[in-house]
Design a protein around this motif. Structure first.
Motif, short mmCIF file in Angstrom:
data_model
loop_
_atom_site.label_atom_id
_atom_site.label_comp_id
_atom_site.label_asym_id
_atom_site.label_seq_id
_atom_site.Cartn_x
_atom_site.Cartn_y
_atom_site.Cartn_z
N ARG A 62 18.35 37.44 15.59
CA ARG A 62 17.63 37.71 16.83
C ARG A 62 16.17 38.14 16.55
O ARG A 62 15.25 37.77 17.28
N ALA A 63 15.96 38.93 15.51
CA ALA A 63 14.61 39.38 15.16
C ALA A 63 13.73 38.19 14.74
O ALA A 63 12.55 38.10 15.13
N VAL A 82 21.18 32.33 15.93
CA VAL A 82 21.66 33.50 16.66
C VAL A 82 23.06 33.24 17.19
O VAL A 82 23.95 34.11 17.11
N GLN A 97 27.32 41.86 12.11
CA GLN A 97 26.42 42.41 13.12
C GLN A 97 24.98 42.50 12.59
O GLN A 97 24.02 42.23 13.32
N ALA A 98 24.83 42.85 11.32
CA ALA A 98 23.49 42.90 10.73
C ALA A 98 22.86 41.51 10.68
O ALA A 98 21.67 41.33 10.96
N LEU A 142 23.49 39.14 12.76
CA LEU A 142 23.13 38.80 14.13
C LEU A 142 21.80 39.44 14.52
O LEU A 142 20.93 38.80 15.13
N GLU A 143 21.62 40.71 14.15
CA GLU A 143 20.35 41.37 14.45
C GLU A 143 19.17 40.69 13.73
O GLU A 143 18.09 40.54 14.29
N GLN A 144 19.42 40.28 12.51
CA GLN A 144 18.37 39.60 11.75
C GLN A 144 18.00 38.25 12.40
O GLN A 144 16.82 37.90 12.50
#
Length: 364
Positions: A181-182, A132, A174-175, A177-179
């Motif tokens: 974090r998920a 992350v 950004q995608a 980063l979201e992945q």
């Protein structure tokens, strides 16, 4: 003169010899007493039956739960056994090897369940947190690049195509980063409840398989169904037994009290009274007297199967089986399977009224 008399004298002698031989041959031989005095009824009026001594619990023929080769026999004739005592055991090597495999499968299923229950590992969380932070750093870098490209596009130092590429790189970062974090949230949430349920079911199934095999191993050992005495053993180690067995393997019975099963001829059934006095006599003891107590009647009349071997015995008949109890004081004198002569007292037959003459009937 003497020569003429020889022939008549010889004829007279031969005739006398023939007459004497005929007289001697036709004389009745003396009656000899029987070698063993036959038993007789002590009652003035009675019915007789052939009885077989049996255990109080009947003679139980022991069988095997499963087919197989006998590995060990634990008892001998005459042994007293308690309920549940082992009698013989079959070869169990195949089932025990299968049991070991099932136990290993259980250990694997339990390990998988523990693994899911203890998720996530701290080391995995650290790795995902680092991912992350890395994704966040990339987003910041792409955002800075986009900001600089936006300022330079008006001075035409950066083309429109490069500006669009910077925007797309920022979106991709950004995608990512979201992945990241998920993935971190998913890892911290631990194992999915349905995965835990499946793992738990696998453990229960492995335990059920082991329980089933343990039951099969237990069934290889034949145990006594009740307290009693071993009356007969007809199985030895190394022999094959089937289900149902083609032969009697063992006979067990409770011999603290003995019963006698009496066959009463169907022609004597109308005269039978269960409350009447009954005695038994052992073969070869004419003066023997064993008192009997009525227990029960087997209400189904069956073809005669217990034969005495006497020449006058009728075999084409049906019999009523009546069970009597023998006094415990006679137990030491009798053996299971021994044949007894049983006599049951009956009332005196009623004398029929003399038939009236035909003339008296006509007058009436």
């Amino acid at each position: 003169m003497f020569t003429k008399l020889i022939l008549p004298i010889a004829a007279i002698v031969l005739l006398a010899f023939a007459v004497g031989f005929v007289v001697v041959s036709r004389s009745q031989p003396p009656e000899m007493p029987p070698p063993i005095e036959p038993t007789s009824s002590p009652f003035e009026h009675s019915i007789a039956g052939s009885g077989i001594v049996e255990a109080q619990t009947d003679n139980i023929e022991i069988g095997s739960n499963v087919p197989g080769i006998v590995e060990q026999v634990f008892v001998r004739e005459g042994d007293s056994v308690d309920e549940g005592a082992p009698l013989f055991v079959l070869d169990d090597r195949t089932l025990k090897s299968q049991l070991e495999l099932k136990q290993a499968a259980l250990h694997a299923a339990e390990a998988q369940l523990k693994k899911l229950e203890h998720e996530p590992r701290p080391e995995q969380v650290s790795v995902e947190e680092a991912s992350v932070r890395e994704a966040l750093a990339i987003v910041r870098q792409r955002q800075d690049q986009l900001n600089r490209d936006a300022e330079l596009v008006n001075s035409q130092a950066v083309t429109r195509e490069e500006l669009v590429a910077s925007q797309q790189a920022l979106a991709a970062a950004q995608a990512s980063l979201e992945q990241a974090r998920a993935r971190l949230e998913l890892l911290k949430a631990g194992a999915w409840e349905y995965d835990l349920a499946i793992a738990q079911v696998n453990v229960e199934q492995a335990r059920a398989d082991i329980a089933q095999l343990q039951t099969e191993v237990t069934r290889l050992t034949t145990t006594a169904p009740l307290d009693g005495e071993i009356l007969e053993v007809e199985v030895q180690p190394g022999e094959f037994v089937g289900t149902p067995a083609t032969q009697t393997l063992m006979v067990l019975g409770n011999t603290r009290l003995l019963h006698v099963r009496v066959d009463i001829d169907e022609f004597d059934i109308p005269r039978f009274d269960q409350s009447a006095t009954a005695i038994a006599r052992r073969r070869g003891l004419a003066d023997d007297r064993i008192p009997l107590d009525f227990v029960r009647i087997q209400p189904y009349v069956i073809p005669k199967r217990s034969l005495t071997g006497e020449s006058t015995e009728r075999v084409d008949t049906r019999v009523l089986q009546v069970i009597y109890q023998i006094s415990p004081s006679y137990n030491q004198r009798l053996f299971v399977g021994q044949q007894l002569d049983v006599y049951i007292e009956t009332p005196a037959p009623q004398t029929p009224l003399p038939e009236r003459r035909a003339s008296e009937v006509a007058e009436n």
